[in-house]
Design a protein around this motif. Structure first.
Motif, short mmCIF file in Angstrom:
data_model
loop_
_atom_site.label_atom_id
_atom_site.label_comp_id
_atom_site.label_asym_id
_atom_site.label_seq_id
_atom_site.Cartn_x
_atom_site.Cartn_y
_atom_site.Cartn_z
N PHE A 52 28.17 22.26 29.53
CA PHE A 52 28.96 23.05 29.61
C PHE A 52 29.21 23.82 28.22
N GLY A 53 29.00 23.59 27.21
CA GLY A 53 29.00 24.00 25.89
C GLY A 53 27.97 25.00 25.96
N LEU A 54 26.74 24.57 26.34
CA LEU A 54 25.30 25.59 26.30
C LEU A 54 25.86 26.61 26.78
N ALA A 55 26.16 26.47 28.07
CA ALA A 55 26.46 27.65 29.29
C ALA A 55 27.64 28.57 28.61
N GLY A 56 28.53 27.99 28.10
CA GLY A 56 29.70 28.89 27.48
C GLY A 56 29.17 29.50 26.41
N TYR A 57 28.39 28.91 25.31
CA TYR A 57 27.96 29.84 24.33
C TYR A 57 26.94 30.66 24.72
N ALA A 58 25.81 30.28 25.79
CA ALA A 58 24.98 31.48 26.20
C ALA A 58 25.45 32.63 26.94
N LEU A 59 26.71 32.62 27.46
CA LEU A 59 27.43 33.49 27.96
C LEU A 59 28.14 34.56 26.95
N VAL A 60 28.65 33.85 25.94
CA VAL A 60 29.23 34.59 24.96
C VAL A 60 28.13 35.40 24.12
N ALA A 61 27.24 34.69 23.89
CA ALA A 61 26.00 35.12 22.96
C ALA A 61 25.35 36.23 23.60
N PRO A 67 22.30 34.97 18.61
CA PRO A 67 21.14 34.34 18.85
C PRO A 67 21.29 33.56 20.19
N LEU A 68 20.46 33.51 20.98
CA LEU A 68 20.53 32.58 22.23
C LEU A 68 19.83 31.22 21.93
N PRO A 69 19.98 30.35 22.58
CA PRO A 69 19.75 28.91 22.20
C PRO A 69 18.25 28.63 22.67
N GLN A 70 17.04 29.35 22.06
CA GLN A 70 15.97 29.27 22.17
C GLN A 70 15.28 27.79 22.52
N ALA A 87 18.53 31.77 12.96
CA ALA A 87 18.87 32.29 14.30
C ALA A 87 18.93 30.77 14.99
N PHE A 88 17.95 30.15 14.70
CA PHE A 88 17.96 28.76 15.57
C PHE A 88 19.26 27.97 15.11
N ALA A 89 19.60 27.88 13.83
CA ALA A 89 20.54 27.03 13.51
C ALA A 89 22.01 27.62 13.86
N ALA A 90 22.14 28.93 13.89
CA ALA A 90 23.43 29.87 14.52
C ALA A 90 23.44 29.32 15.81
N ALA A 91 22.44 29.46 16.65
CA ALA A 91 22.51 29.19 18.11
C ALA A 91 23.04 27.83 18.27
N PHE A 92 22.47 26.68 17.48
CA PHE A 92 22.74 25.24 17.65
C PHE A 92 24.31 25.18 17.27
N LEU A 93 24.84 25.84 16.19
CA LEU A 93 25.97 25.73 15.74
C LEU A 93 27.04 26.15 16.99
N GLY A 94 26.74 27.27 17.54
CA GLY A 94 27.31 27.91 18.66
C GLY A 94 27.46 26.87 19.96
N HIS A 95 26.37 26.20 20.03
CA HIS A 95 26.38 25.20 21.10
C HIS A 95 27.40 24.18 20.79
N VAL A 96 27.33 23.82 19.56
CA VAL A 96 28.26 22.48 19.31
C VAL A 96 29.75 22.88 19.53
#
Length: 231
Positions: A52-61, A67-70, A87-96
């Motif tokens: 759910f966090g991944l989907a929510g962050y991907a939508l906001v991103a 950065p998208l969670p590549q 970008a990798f770390a930013a996406a992961f932090l957004g996911h968390v």
């Protein structure tokens, strides 16, 4: 950067489950956890918060251009370059952050639904007792050797088996059988091992508590059988 297939699979699994951990901790803060729960149930809940966090962050991103969670793609680790780490770390932090938000939402939602349905949000009676009943109240603790203490519960083990429910009692007072009253002890806090505790009771506070019955009176109608059936 080329990585072995097995190692890549492990990394994907870690990045799929790990972001759900803060959400699970926050959820457990609001509703406790069941010590009898099997490991698979908790893992699935971690994964649900993460997804759910991944989907929510991907939508906001996608909306704000973040950065998208590549890293959810197996080839992302194999093609990862040093200049992509930010970008990798930013996406992961957004996911968390997204998973943490959904953990908070689930915890608060469970508490609200429990209140509306007049049920406990906690799956264990001891957790409900410690988190909902004893706050701001004096308690009495009866021990297996017959001693009875009064005081405030400073901390108590929750979400654990009965044999591990240790209690720290603040400003303890011991009941004097001869004087028939509690006598304050010179201790600030008293540790009570779970195996020595027979019972714990919360003392009524007229300023904050509401009761259906008056203390000292029968809870049953006058002239009744006090709830005891007749043969």
């Amino acid at each position: 950067m080329e990585l072995p297939g097995t190692f890549t699979g492990i990394l994907i699994a870690v990045f799929a489950v790990l972001p759900g951990l803060p959400g699970e901790k926050l959820y457990s803060f609001f509703v406790g956890s069941n010590w009898r729960e099997d490991r698979w149930s908790r893992t699935l809940r971690l994964l649900a918060f993460s997804l759910f966090g991944l989907a929510g962050y991907a939508l906001v991103a996608a909306l704000v251009g973040a950065p998208l969670p590549q890293y959810i793609s197996p080839t992302a680790f194999e093609q990862l370059a040093p200049n992509q780490l930010g970008a990798f770390a930013a996406a992961f932090l957004g996911h968390v952050c997204g998973a943490t938000f959904f953990g908070l939402l689930a915890g608060v939602g469970t508490r609200v639904l429990a209140r509306l349905s007049s049920r406990s949000a906690y799956s264990i009676a001891w957790d409900h007792f410690i988190n909902s009943c004893v706050k701001g109240h004096w308690v009495t603790v009866g021990l297996t050797n017959g001693d009875v203490y009064a005081g405030y519960i400073e901390t108590a083990e929750s979400s654990v088996a009965a044999a591990e429910r240790d209690v720290v009692l603040r400003e303890p007072a011991l009941y004097d059988q001869r004087l028939m009253r509690y006598r304050s002890l010179p201790y600030q806090s008293l540790f009570l091992l779970a195996s020595t505790i027979a019972s714990v009771a919360v003392i009524f506070d007229a300023a904050t508590d509401k009761r259906m019955t008056r203390i000292g009176e029968s809870p049953f109608a006058e002239g009744g059988n006090d709830g005891i059936g007749e043969d």
